[in-house]
Design a protein around this motif. Structure first.
Motif, PDB file in Angstrom:
ATOM      1  N   TRP A  24       0.831  -1.198   0.000  1.00 18.29           N
ATOM      2  CA  TRP A  24       0.000   0.000   0.000  1.00 18.29           C
ATOM      3  C   TRP A  24       0.872   1.257   0.000  1.00 18.29           C
ATOM      4  O   TRP A  24       0.561   2.236  -0.697  1.00 18.29           O
ATOM      5  N   LEU A  25       1.952   1.249   0.787  1.00 21.68           N
ATOM      6  CA  LEU A  25       2.849   2.395   0.802  1.00 21.68           C
ATOM      7  C   LEU A  25       3.539   2.581  -0.552  1.00 21.68           C
ATOM      8  O   LEU A  25       3.659   3.703  -1.056  1.00 21.68           O
ATOM      9  N   ALA A  26       4.003   1.474  -1.115  1.00 23.60           N
ATOM     10  CA  ALA A  26       4.687   1.558  -2.410  1.00 23.60           C
ATOM     11  C   ALA A  26       3.752   2.057  -3.498  1.00 23.60           C
ATOM     12  O   ALA A  26       4.143   2.866  -4.349  1.00 23.60           O
ATOM     13  N   PHE A  27       2.501   1.613  -3.482  1.00 21.82           N
ATOM     14  CA  PHE A  27       1.535   2.044  -4.494  1.00 21.82           C
ATOM     15  C   PHE A  27       1.196   3.523  -4.321  1.00 21.82           C
ATOM     16  O   PHE A  27       1.069   4.263  -5.303  1.00 21.82           O
ATOM     17  N   ALA A  28       1.071   3.980  -3.066  1.00 19.41           N
ATOM     18  CA  ALA A  28       0.781   5.396  -2.822  1.00 19.41           C
ATOM     19  C   ALA A  28       1.934   6.282  -3.273  1.00 19.41           C
ATOM     20  O   ALA A  28       1.720   7.393  -3.772  1.00 19.41           O
ATOM     21  N   ALA A  29       3.164   5.778  -3.130  1.00 20.26           N
ATOM     22  CA  ALA A  29       4.334   6.559  -3.529  1.00 20.26           C
ATOM     23  C   ALA A  29       4.588   6.509  -5.019  1.00 20.26           C
ATOM     24  O   ALA A  29       5.449   7.241  -5.522  1.00 20.26           O
ATOM     25  N   GLY A  30       3.874   5.638  -5.735  1.00 20.46           N
ATOM     26  CA  GLY A  30       4.061   5.541  -7.176  1.00 20.46           C
ATOM     27  C   GLY A  30       5.378   4.917  -7.578  1.00 20.46           C
ATOM     28  O   GLY A  30       5.941   5.266  -8.622  1.00 20.46           O
ATOM     29  N   LEU A  31       5.887   3.995  -6.754  1.00 26.45           N
ATOM     30  CA  LEU A  31       7.138   3.334  -7.110  1.00 26.45           C
ATOM     31  C   LEU A  31       6.938   2.500  -8.372  1.00 26.45           C
ATOM     32  O   LEU A  31       5.881   1.890  -8.572  1.00 26.45           O
ATOM     33  N   ILE A  64      -5.631   6.176  -1.094  1.00 23.27           N
ATOM     34  CA  ILE A  64      -4.531   5.853  -0.185  1.00 23.27           C
ATOM     35  C   ILE A  64      -3.712   7.101   0.122  1.00 23.27           C
ATOM     36  O   ILE A  64      -3.295   7.322   1.270  1.00 23.27           O
ATOM     37  N   LYS A  65      -3.482   7.935  -0.870  1.00 18.47           N
ATOM     38  CA  LYS A  65      -2.715   9.159  -0.644  1.00 18.47           C
ATOM     39  C   LYS A  65      -3.424  10.096   0.328  1.00 18.47           C
ATOM     40  O   LYS A  65      -2.777  10.715   1.188  1.00 18.47           O
ATOM     41  N   SER A  66      -4.730  10.207   0.214  1.00 16.72           N
ATOM     42  CA  SER A  66      -5.470  11.069   1.145  1.00 16.72           C
ATOM     43  C   SER A  66      -5.384  10.542   2.565  1.00 16.72           C
ATOM     44  O   SER A  66      -5.244  11.321   3.522  1.00 16.72           O
ATOM     45  N   LYS A  67      -5.453   9.225   2.732  1.00 21.90           N
ATOM     46  CA  LYS A  67      -5.313   8.644   4.062  1.00 21.90           C
ATOM     47  C   LYS A  67      -3.895   8.809   4.591  1.00 21.90           C
ATOM     48  O   LYS A  67      -3.689   9.012   5.795  1.00 21.90           O
ATOM     49  N   LEU A  68      -2.910   8.722   3.699  1.00 18.23           N
ATOM     50  CA  LEU A  68      -1.519   8.907   4.103  1.00 18.23           C
ATOM     51  C   LEU A  68      -1.285  10.341   4.582  1.00 18.23           C
ATOM     52  O   LEU A  68      -0.538  10.564   5.549  1.00 18.23           O
ATOM     53  N   ASP A  69      -1.920  11.314   3.928  1.00 20.09           N
ATOM     54  CA  ASP A  69      -1.825  12.704   4.374  1.00 20.09           C
ATOM     55  C   ASP A  69      -2.413  12.869   5.773  1.00 20.09           C
ATOM     56  O   ASP A  69      -1.871  13.613   6.608  1.00 20.09           O
ATOM     57  N   ALA A  70      -3.521  12.166   6.043  1.00 18.95           N
ATOM     58  CA  ALA A  70      -4.138  12.249   7.365  1.00 18.95           C
ATOM     59  C   ALA A  70      -3.239  11.635   8.432  1.00 18.95           C
ATOM     60  O   ALA A  70      -3.120  12.150   9.543  1.00 18.95           O
ATOM     61  N   VAL A  71      -2.592  10.511   8.090  1.00 16.50           N
ATOM     62  CA  VAL A  71      -1.670   9.879   9.038  1.00 16.50           C
ATOM     63  C   VAL A  71      -0.487  10.802   9.318  1.00 16.50           C
ATOM     64  O   VAL A  71      -0.054  10.960  10.469  1.00 16.50           O
ATOM     65  N   ALA A  72       0.053  11.435   8.277  1.00 17.94           N
ATOM     66  CA  ALA A  72       1.186  12.342   8.454  1.00 17.94           C
ATOM     67  C   ALA A  72       0.811  13.550   9.295  1.00 17.94           C
ATOM     68  O   ALA A  72       1.676  14.138   9.954  1.00 17.94           O
ATOM     69  N   ALA A  73      -0.474  13.912   9.307  1.00 17.48           N
ATOM     70  CA  ALA A  73      -0.939  15.040  10.113  1.00 17.48           C
ATOM     71  C   ALA A  73      -1.252  14.645  11.547  1.00 17.48           C
ATOM     72  O   ALA A  73      -1.653  15.489  12.344  1.00 17.48           O
ATOM     73  N   GLY A  74      -1.071  13.359  11.880  1.00 17.72           N
ATOM     74  CA  GLY A  74      -1.296  12.903  13.250  1.00 17.72           C
ATOM     75  C   GLY A  74      -2.729  12.561  13.567  1.00 17.72           C
ATOM     76  O   GLY A  74      -3.101  12.487  14.746  1.00 17.72           O
TER      77      GLY A  74
END
Length: 427
Positions: free
Chosen positions: A227-234, A356-366
Motif C-alpha cells: 500500500w505504501l509503495a503504491f501510494a508513492a508511485g514506485l 490511499i494518498k489522502s489517508k496517508l496525508d491524514a496519518v502524516a498530520a497525526g
C-alpha cells in the motif's frame, strides 16, 4: 578497505589527490551511516508523505527493512545484532497496550509471537528501584533462558526521567561479555500517542554505539508495504485485479462475520438450514442455542445470539461457495465486481491510489490512533463489507437463497442456468 590503508590515505599530504579522495569517501560513508540511523527512526507515514521529493532508492531501502512493520521481525533483528540495548518507538494502540502488560500471560503471548524466549515488564508497575534491579539481575543471570527483556513504557503515564534512569541501570548492570550461553538483549518500547508523534518529541533520540534506536508501526506482520509503495508511485508497485483480490481474500472471513451481524435473513430457520447443509456444525450450534437454563436467562440469551450469528455466517459462506458455470462461484463474482469499482475503465486503480494518498496525508498530520495498515485500507475494507451485504440481500430477496438449501445437489443441476443468468446480471 583495510583500516591501515584508510589511515594512510587520510594522512597523506594536504594537497595530494589521495587525501582528497579519502576525505570524500569518508564523508560519503558518514552521510550513509547518518541516513541509515534516521531511517530506523522515521515514521513511515511521514516518510512516504514526502515521497515525491525523495529518491526512490531511499524508499525501497526503507521498505526492505521488515522490522518497521512486524514485532516478530524486530525482535529477530534484535537477537541477531551485536548491539544488545535497544530503544523502540511505537504509536499507542489497543494492540500494543494489550501486549505490553506486566503479566506472565503477556510474556507467553510475546514468546509465541516472536518465537524467542521473552519476558514483558510494564515500567509503570515498577515503583521502587529495588524492583527494577531485581528484574534486571534475574534476567541477566546466565542460568536464565530468556533472550529478550521487553520493558514497556506508556509515555503518557511515565516520566522520561524514569526512562533515563532505566537506561543508566541497564548500562551499569549489563556486562560487557556474556555470563552464559544465551545472548541477552534489552528492549525499551516507548508507546507514544499518534498526535504527539507529529507535534512534539516525547523522548529525545540519541545515537550512540551502545544503544540502537528504531520505530515499530505494528505488532502483527501487516502487509502494509504494497500500500505504501503504491501510494508513492514506485515503478515496481503497479496494481492489477489479482493484487487487490489477494487482499480481499484475506479480509473475507472478517467481512463475513461483520455481515452476519447486520444481515436479516427471511427466517432464522432459513439460516439453520444452511448450517444443516454445511455438515456437522449445526449440532454444536443447536446445543448452544438450546442450552438456556431457567436460572441463567441472560447467559442463555447471549448463547442464543451467538448461535444465530454462527448460523448466518455459515449461510453466507455456503452461499459464496455456490458453484456456477465456467468453474466460478459467487465468491469470484463478489471479488471481481468489487475490484472493478476501484480499477476504473483503464484498469490502473487511480481512484484507489488517490484514496490511499489522502489517508496517508491524514496519518502524516497525526490524525487517528489506528495502525498504518488500518488507516490506509480501513475504508476499502469497510466498503467491501457493504458490497458483500448487498450481494447477500440480493440472494435472499424473494426467496432466491432457498435454491442453495433445498436439495442442494439436485437443485444445483436443476437451477444452474437460472442462477448463472441471475448473478451475471448482478455482476
Amino acid at each position: 578497505e583495510d583500516a591501515a590503508e584508510i589511515e594512510t590515505i587520510l594522512c597523506s599530504p594536504r594537497d595530494s589527490a589521495e587525501r582528497k579522495v579519502g576525505a570524500v569517501l569518508l564523508a560519503h560513508q558518514l552521510l550513509h551511516e547518518l541516513v541509515a540511523c534516521l531511517l530506523r527512526t522515521v515514521l513511515p507515514g511521514r516518510l512516504f508523505h514526502h515521497a515525491a521529493s525523495l529518491p526512490q532508492s531511499l524508499l525501497y531501502s526503507y521498505l526492505a527493512q521488515p522490522e518497521h512493520f512486524s514485532l516478530k521481525e524486530l525482535v529477530g533483528n534484535v537477537v541477531a545484532q551485536p548491539i544488545r540495548k535497544h530503544v523502540v518507538y511505537t504509536r499507542t494502540s489497543a494492540e500494543m497496550l494489550a501486549l505490553v502488560t506486566n503479566s506472565e500471560q503477556a510474556s507467553r503471548r510475546l514468546s509465541s509471537l516472536v518465537e524467542v524466549e521473552c519476558s514483558v515488564v510494564d515500567l509503570s508497575q515498577l515503583t521502587r528501584e529495588t524492583q527494577l534491579t531485581d528484574e534486571l539481575s534475574s534476567f541477566l543471570d546466565g542460568a536464565d533462558p530468556r533472550q529478550v527483556l521487553l520493558i514497556g513504557v506508556d509515555t503518557t503515564q511515565v516520566a522520561m526521567t524514569q526512562v533515563n534512569f532505566v537506561r543508566y541501570k541497564v548500562d551499569e548492570m549489563m556486562p560487557a561479555t556474556e555470563r552464559g550461553p544465551v545472548q541477552k538483549s534489552i528492549l525499551i518500547l516507548l508507546q507514544v500517542p499518534a498526535s504527539d508523534l507529529m507535534v512534539q518529541a516525547r523522548y529525545e533520540t540519541t545515537f550512540c554505539a551502545d544503544w540502537a534506536t528504531a520505530f515499530l508501526d505494528a505488532v502483527a506482520d501487516d502487509d502494509v508495504k504494497p500500500w505504501l509503495a503504491f501510494a508513492a508511485g514506485l515503478s515496481a508497485s503497479s496494481w492489477d485485479e489479482s493484487t487487490l483480490q489477494t487482499h480481499l481474500r484475506k479480509w473475507l472471513p472478517s467481512a463475513i462475520c461483520a455481515a452476519a451481524k447486520y444481515v436479516e435473513l427471511p427466517t432464522e430457520t432459513f439460516a439453520a438450514a444452511a448450517c444443516s447443509n454445511a455438515g456437522g456444525m449445526d449440532g454444536a450450534v443447536g446445543k448452544s442455542v438450546g442450552a438456556v437454563g431457567e436460572g441463567d436467562a441472560a447467559a442463555g440469551h447471549d448463547e442464543a445470539k451467538r448461535g444465530v450469528l454462527e448460523q448466518r455466517r455459515l449461510f453466507i459462506e455456503r452461499m459464496l461457495d455456490c458453484p456456477l458455470a465456467d468453474g466460478l462461484c459467487l465468491c469470484d463474482i463478489l471479488l471481481s465486481s468489487y475490484t472493478s469499482l476501484w480499477a476504473g475503465e483503464d484498469g490502473r486503480f487511480m481512484l484507489l491510489q488517490a484514496q490511499i494518498k489522502s489517508k496517508l496525508d491524514a496519518v502524516a498530520a497525526g490524525e487517528g490512533q489506528a495502525s498504518l495498515l488500518e488507516a490506509l485500507s480501513g475504508e476499502v475494507r469497510h466498503m467491501f463489507t457493504k458490497h458483500l451485504l448487498q450481494l447477500v440481500c440480493s440472494v435472499c430477496a424473494e426467496g432466491n437463497g432457498r435454491w442453495f438449501l433445498s436439495g442442494w445437489d439436485d437443485a444445483r443441476s436443476l437451477f444452474a442456468p437460472l442462477i448463472v443468468d441471475y448473478f451475471r446480471k448482478l455482476r
